[in-house]
Write an enzyme that holds these catalytic residues in place. Structure first.
Site, mmCIF file in Angstrom:
data_model
loop_
_atom_site.group_PDB
_atom_site.id
_atom_site.type_symbol
_atom_site.label_atom_id
_atom_site.label_comp_id
_atom_site.label_asym_id
_atom_site.label_seq_id
_atom_site.Cartn_x
_atom_site.Cartn_y
_atom_site.Cartn_z
ATOM 1 N N ASP A 4 -28.038 37.199 -19.768
ATOM 2 C CA ASP A 4 -27.228 36.524 -20.989
ATOM 3 C C ASP A 4 -26.003 37.292 -20.892
ATOM 4 O O ASP A 4 -25.862 38.822 -20.956
ATOM 5 C CB ASP A 4 -28.020 36.739 -22.302
ATOM 6 C CG ASP A 4 -29.091 35.906 -22.222
ATOM 7 O OD1 ASP A 4 -29.487 34.802 -21.419
ATOM 8 O OD2 ASP A 4 -30.072 36.252 -23.197
HETATM 9 N N1 URA Z 1 -34.532 37.677 -21.640
HETATM 10 C C1 URA Z 1 -33.514 37.405 -22.513
HETATM 11 O O1 URA Z 1 -33.601 37.031 -23.239
HETATM 12 N N2 URA Z 1 -32.018 37.536 -22.090
HETATM 13 C C2 URA Z 1 -31.845 38.038 -20.821
HETATM 14 O O2 URA Z 1 -30.684 38.139 -20.358
HETATM 15 C C3 URA Z 1 -32.936 38.141 -19.880
HETATM 16 C C4 URA Z 1 -34.136 38.253 -20.299
#
Ligand code: URA
Length: 204
Positions: free
Chosen positions: A67
């Site tokens: 993310d």
């Molecule tokens: N889980 C999440 O919530 N975000 C990420 O970027 C990767 C795994």
């Protein structure tokens, strides 16, 4: 040329009995510490900062995604076959995330993470949980998962009533982020390359 034991470099043209021999192409494998505030794409229509701004070598792509608000270990390669395998659920590559969460993590929370919390599309269970710090209003916990669904770790903690304050992927399969600073990248070590190669074959 008739010598024995000649060394061939990438880009050399090799002919045997008048025919050109195709040499296996060397792939590139880089481990990037993706910082917070960078998108995991090689270009962003909204012109946000992307991993392509950090690693400018052509032909590379990220294996999976983190993310915008998540930092940590991100493999970049031009090896499409290996990337496909590392992402395939059947191979279940382990990923470890260090989560700083709001609130006090209880033993009941740890139990529920291991048992699995119901997300709309599946039951998300942690393969391992390691409690790093528990304070009155915040906690730090390492969570290892096999899947990589959208915002999975954040959603697992949200399901338990804990907001994620910061999330870093510390390990992707055999690759650990170690002391690599956010925004920096490095080549994999020979040992890491060998360990990654094991993922080319499905688990027995
Ligand atoms: N889980 C999440 O919530 N975000 C990420 O970027 C990767 C795994």
């Amino acid at each position: 040329m008739t010598e024995l034991g000649v060394t061939i470099d990438e880009g050399d043209r090799v002919e045997v009995d008048g025919g050109v021999v195709e040499l296996p192409r060397e792939h590139t494998y880089l481990l990037l510490h993706k910082p917070v505030g960078v998108v995991t794409t090689m270009s962003d229509p909204q012109r946000r900062s992307s991993v392509a701004d950090l690693v400018t070598r052509p032909g590379l792509f990220p294996v999976g995604r983190l993310d915008f608000a998540t930092s940590g270990a991100l493999l970049l390669t031009d090896d499409g076959e290996l990337a496909h395998r590392l992402l395939h659920p059947r191979f279940g590559v382990e990923k470890t995330y260090r989560a700083s969460i709001a609130g006090r993590l209880s033993s009941e929370d740890v139990h529920r993470l291991i048992e699995g919390v119901m997300l709309p599309e599946f039951r998300a269970a942690a393969a391992k949980v390691r409690v790093v710090a528990v304070r009155r209003d915040s906690s730090v916990v390492d969570v290892t998962i096999h899947e990589g669904r959208n915002r999975q770790v954040r959603r697992m903690f949200e399901a338990l009533g804990h907001r994620v304050l910061a999330l870093t992927r510390t390990r992707f399969g055999p690759l650990s982020i170690g002391a690599l600073a956010p925004g920096r990248f490095r080549e994999l070590t020979p040992r890491e390359r060998t360990a990654l190669e094991r993922h080319r074959r499905p688990p027995a």
